[in-house]
Design an enzyme around this catalytic site. Structure first.
Site: not given
Ligand code: GLN
Length: 191
Positions: A79, A169, A171
């Site tokens: 992410c 994610h 994890e």
């Molecule tokens: N929206 C977050 C960002 O732009 C990422 C979200 C996440 O890591 N779950 O960094």
């Protein structure tokens, strides 16, 4: 096997628990001198990429980490971590590590769909749980980037050499196959 977690912000503790359960030793990278320790792979956790990027700059860790990745350090990014790796952010002139040939749009699923969970195929592994939380979207990849997972026509996981990035994610779920895939196919593989 020593796994380093970028531990400035975000859900690095969940990643740490996964790799410990798989029998790895772990260490947390919180300041520049932590980079002097020996480690075999790096985890970039989810969280807030703007905060992580700012802290990497303030702590003067960004260019040293970028160099380690360019030199072939295996990386697993989830992410916000994949936003840190991207060579281009489509809605933002900032580039953080910029080591991976992907273009990423932050918060790409809109407000209503900002968090959801599915099961999907990842690099031939079926029925893998995937939790998305305000996820980015990988919109373009350079030719040597391998797409490992997609959801509704959107790219959700990619690999380029020793870098593995996903917009969800793993994890947060009990299924350990993605962490095992990383260890077996990237960290323990000869270059
Ligand atoms: N929206 C977050 C960002 O732009 C990422 C979200 C996440 O890591 N779950 O960094």
């Amino acid at each position: 096997m020593q796994i380093a977690l970028l531990a400035l912000q975000g859900d690095f503790a969940e990643h740490e628990a996964v790799f410990r359960k798989l029998g790895c030793a772990t260490l947390q990278l919180r300041q520049k001198q932590d980079l002097l320790q020996k480690f075999d792979a790096l985890i970039l956790p989810g969280g807030e990429s703007t905060v992580q990027g700012r802290l990497l700059r303030e702590l003067d860790m960004l260019s040293a980490l970028r160099q380690r990745i360019r030199d072939g350090l295996p990386v697993l990014a989830t992410c916000a971590g994949s936003i840190l790796l991207a060579q281009q952010l489509l809605d933002d002139p900032t580039v953080h590590l910029g080591t991976m040939g992907i273009s990423v749009r932050r918060n790409a699923y809109g407000r209503q769909l900002s968090s959801f969970a599915i099961r999907g195929t990842f690099g031939g592994m079926k029925d893998v749980p995937m939790s998305f939380i305000r996820a980015p979207q990988i919109e373009f990849c350079v030719p040597d980037v391998e797409v490992l997972a997609e959801y509704n026509g959107r790219i959700t996981a990619v690999r380029q050499g020793r870098q593995l990035a996903m917009t969800f994610h793993p994890e947060l779920d009990e299924d350990r196959r993605i962490a095992e895939y990383f260890l077996t196919n990237i960290v323990q593989k000869d270059r």
